[in-house]
Enzyme design. Sequence first.
Site, PDB file in Angstrom:
ATOM      1  N   TYR A 124      37.873 -13.409  65.581  1.00  0.00           N
ATOM      2  CA  TYR A 124      39.114 -13.401  66.363  1.00  0.00           C
ATOM      3  C   TYR A 124      39.082 -14.423  67.501  1.00  0.00           C
ATOM      4  CZ  TYR A 124      40.352  -9.016  64.009  1.00  0.00           C
ATOM      5  OH  TYR A 124      40.658  -8.057  63.073  1.00  0.00           O
ATOM      6  N   LYS A 158      28.121  -8.526  56.173  1.00  0.00           N
ATOM      7  CA  LYS A 158      28.153  -9.024  54.801  1.00  0.00           C
ATOM      8  C   LYS A 158      27.067 -10.093  54.672  1.00  0.00           C
ATOM      9  CE  LYS A 158      31.213  -8.770  51.975  1.00  0.00           C
ATOM     10  NZ  LYS A 158      31.168  -8.124  50.637  1.00  0.00           N
ATOM     11  N   ASP A 161      31.523  -3.671  52.876  1.00  0.00           N
ATOM     12  CA  ASP A 161      32.413  -3.158  51.821  1.00  0.00           C
ATOM     13  C   ASP A 161      31.859  -1.852  51.257  1.00  0.00           C
ATOM     14  OD1 ASP A 161      30.320  -4.731  50.892  1.00  0.00           O
ATOM     15  OD2 ASP A 161      31.387  -5.395  49.100  1.00  0.00           O
ATOM     16  N   ASP A 189      37.264  -3.499  63.304  1.00  0.00           N
ATOM     17  CA  ASP A 189      38.701  -3.252  63.394  1.00  0.00           C
ATOM     18  C   ASP A 189      39.133  -2.417  62.180  1.00  0.00           C
ATOM     19  OD1 ASP A 189      41.296  -3.430  64.202  1.00  0.00           O
ATOM     20  OD2 ASP A 189      41.491  -5.590  63.952  1.00  0.00           O
ATOM     21  N   ASP A 197      39.598   1.982  62.146  1.00  0.00           N
ATOM     22  CA  ASP A 197      40.920   2.539  61.840  1.00  0.00           C
ATOM     23  C   ASP A 197      40.827   3.492  60.653  1.00  0.00           C
ATOM     24  OD1 ASP A 197      42.229   1.205  63.839  1.00  0.00           O
ATOM     25  OD2 ASP A 197      43.846   0.506  62.539  1.00  0.00           O
TER      26      ASP A 197
END
Length: 368
Positions: free
Chosen positions: A142, A192, A225, A249, A253
Amino acid sequence: MANPSILILAGDGIGPEVMAEVKKIIGWYDAKRGITFDVSEDLVGGCAYDKHGTPLHDDTMAKAQEVDAVLLGAVGGPQYDNLDFSVKPERGLLRLRKEMDLFSNLRPAQCFDALADFSSLKREVVAGLDIVIVRELTSGVYFGEPRGIFTEGNERVGINTQRYTESEIARVARSAFELARRRSNKVCSMEKANVMESGILWRQVVQEIHDKEYPDVELSHMYADAGAMQLCRWPKQFDVIVTDNLFGDLLSDAAAMLTGSLGMLPSASLGAPMANGRPKALYEPVHGSAPDIAGQGKANPIACILSFAMALRYSFDLGDEATRLEQAVEKVLADGVRTADLMGPEGGTPVSTSAMGNAVVAALNASL
Ligand code: NAD
């Protein structure tokens, strides 16, 4: 010794309504437990813009840097939607996070037994769930450069850069290990590393910090993942999950919604320790200013109340009092007290924001 200090920034919409209930609880600790906070209040978001022409006045920013903890309600509202980007209510919150350098975002996913049927997952998968996702908040994709939309040949290309320094990874890893030591002593780090160099470095640094400084904490690594899949399959296998800004993020959530309503979700954003050893800290509910129900006494104050419980635990070393407050909330829910957002298909009469706060205070009284 000086009393611990709190700056309340109630903000816009339902922010002041839910914060009013937290103030009752702060008053209860003063009157019944002899725990007195020096509380000051100021403006953030749209209400600050209305008064000062900026969503966060410099004086307010300076106060936030000095106190032991900032409690924030919510910012925003449709009347501010057309303001210039630089003075939108959210810029006030972003400035606080950036200038306080709040790099570690704690998002608990806790499922109160009385609300287990609200989850989209089966009761046995979520009942009693109590995990925390630690999300790196000030770096990663970000913020990384280069970023932008460029032209290459005859087409456009959108670029963002995932970038993490060793020290950025190390500090959020420490924050997760410290947290785990106060809980079940277990951290799972997610990245990852199979496809991203930043993920390889993330894994190495987390492992090094663990081996050197926190060998007593159980550490595992998981690809993000696979972590998402495991969160849906059997979330109770986790205690503390530490991950980067982007994966955090998404995962936080998803994990939060395992537990039901937005009106229930607290959060903490922590920075480096101050001179007194306490981390810089901002506590806030995950929800926004809910303009659709603002001013109607319908908002659920529990997310804001549980954010204060996090402040008791992480800023003021009052873990037992935090547990007392969480148990009071649990009791109120078990007794069937519900704001409108918590009404199930069986119906019933919802209570007001204020009545929910009063019920929590009554449960605190009963805990003595
Ligand atoms: P929201 O979280 O404000 O509301 C989403 C839905 O959840 C609404 O239907 C609302 O009524 C309900 N809801 C939220 N909190 C609740 C509570 N405590 N009790 C009962 N119901 C609750 O999100 P939104 O509608 O997307 O955004 C509204 C405004 O809030 C926008 O201006 C947005 O920019 C701002 N916002 C601020 C923050 C923040 O201050 N941290 C976070 C998200 C959104």
